[in-house]
Design a protein around this motif. Sequence first.
Motif, mmCIF file in Angstrom:
data_model
loop_
_atom_site.group_PDB
_atom_site.id
_atom_site.type_symbol
_atom_site.label_atom_id
_atom_site.label_comp_id
_atom_site.label_asym_id
_atom_site.label_seq_id
_atom_site.Cartn_x
_atom_site.Cartn_y
_atom_site.Cartn_z
ATOM 1 N N ARG A 9 0.858 -1.186 0.000
ATOM 2 C CA ARG A 9 0.000 0.000 0.000
ATOM 3 C C ARG A 9 0.893 1.235 0.000
ATOM 4 O O ARG A 9 2.060 1.149 0.368
ATOM 5 C CB ARG A 9 -0.898 -0.011 1.224
ATOM 6 N N SER A 10 0.329 2.372 -0.377
ATOM 7 C CA SER A 10 1.104 3.606 -0.384
ATOM 8 C C SER A 10 0.204 4.774 -0.023
ATOM 9 O O SER A 10 -0.883 4.922 -0.590
ATOM 10 C CB SER A 10 1.716 3.845 -1.771
ATOM 11 N N LEU A 13 -0.913 7.221 -2.874
ATOM 12 C CA LEU A 13 -1.984 6.887 -3.816
ATOM 13 C C LEU A 13 -3.344 7.050 -3.150
ATOM 14 O O LEU A 13 -3.461 6.987 -1.924
ATOM 15 C CB LEU A 13 -1.803 5.448 -4.309
ATOM 16 N N ALA A 16 -8.088 3.064 -1.585
ATOM 17 C CA ALA A 16 -8.879 2.129 -2.383
ATOM 18 C C ALA A 16 -9.145 0.878 -1.545
ATOM 19 O O ALA A 16 -8.394 0.577 -0.620
ATOM 20 C CB ALA A 16 -8.119 1.755 -3.658
ATOM 21 N N TYR A 18 -8.476 -2.084 -1.924
ATOM 22 C CA TYR A 18 -7.579 -3.155 -2.331
ATOM 23 C C TYR A 18 -6.158 -2.612 -2.295
ATOM 24 O O TYR A 18 -5.933 -1.398 -2.342
ATOM 25 C CB TYR A 18 -7.900 -3.667 -3.743
ATOM 26 N N TYR A 20 -2.513 -1.839 -3.866
ATOM 27 C CA TYR A 20 -2.137 -1.411 -5.214
ATOM 28 C C TYR A 20 -1.147 -2.352 -5.883
ATOM 29 O O TYR A 20 -1.009 -2.372 -7.096
ATOM 30 C CB TYR A 20 -1.539 -0.002 -5.184
ATOM 31 N N SER A 78 -3.079 -11.492 -7.308
ATOM 32 C CA SER A 78 -3.862 -10.499 -8.058
ATOM 33 C C SER A 78 -5.085 -11.162 -8.676
ATOM 34 O O SER A 78 -5.101 -12.376 -8.894
ATOM 35 C CB SER A 78 -3.027 -9.830 -9.157
ATOM 36 N N PRO A 108 -4.473 -6.757 -5.102
ATOM 37 C CA PRO A 108 -4.641 -5.877 -6.245
ATOM 38 C C PRO A 108 -5.636 -6.518 -7.222
ATOM 39 O O PRO A 108 -5.530 -7.706 -7.525
ATOM 40 C CB PRO A 108 -3.248 -5.809 -6.872
ATOM 41 N N THR A 110 -8.489 -5.797 -10.685
ATOM 42 C CA THR A 110 -9.055 -4.983 -11.747
ATOM 43 C C THR A 110 -10.489 -5.452 -11.956
ATOM 44 O O THR A 110 -10.739 -6.654 -12.050
ATOM 45 C CB THR A 110 -8.252 -5.139 -13.052
#
Length: 137
Positions: A9-10, A13, A16, A18, A20, A78, A108, A110
Amino acid sequence: MTSAVRLIRSDALADAPYAYAATAPAGSRLIFLAGACPLEDDGTTTAPGDYAAQAERCVETLKDALAAAGASLTDIISTRVLVASTRQQDLVTAWDVIHAAFGTHDVPSTLLGVTVLGYDHQLVEIEAIAAVAGEES
């Protein structure tokens, strides 16, 4: 058993639901899973028209495939979630079920709206990659 997957995580950013990024240490065995589909044991599609029920069945299918490879949901590094819809709410309905199944292992991911999926009445599919410590025995 402890998962080899490390979620990243950061604070730089946007927040979110989830991670990253994710990593696995050198020597990990990667498992590439086919898309988990909402199919019953007889090959019929689960709950035509019901995004949540199909997402739940996809998670069950994913867990079974992972178990066959010696892994579990916490070993996933992912995912890609495919939802046959142009309505954002349908994507969110499927995502909420899948995200809840992963609990604190928020890999992470999509989330995509697509035109059509491979089986009659199929609305949801989950693609995944997992990583487990060590070599295959």
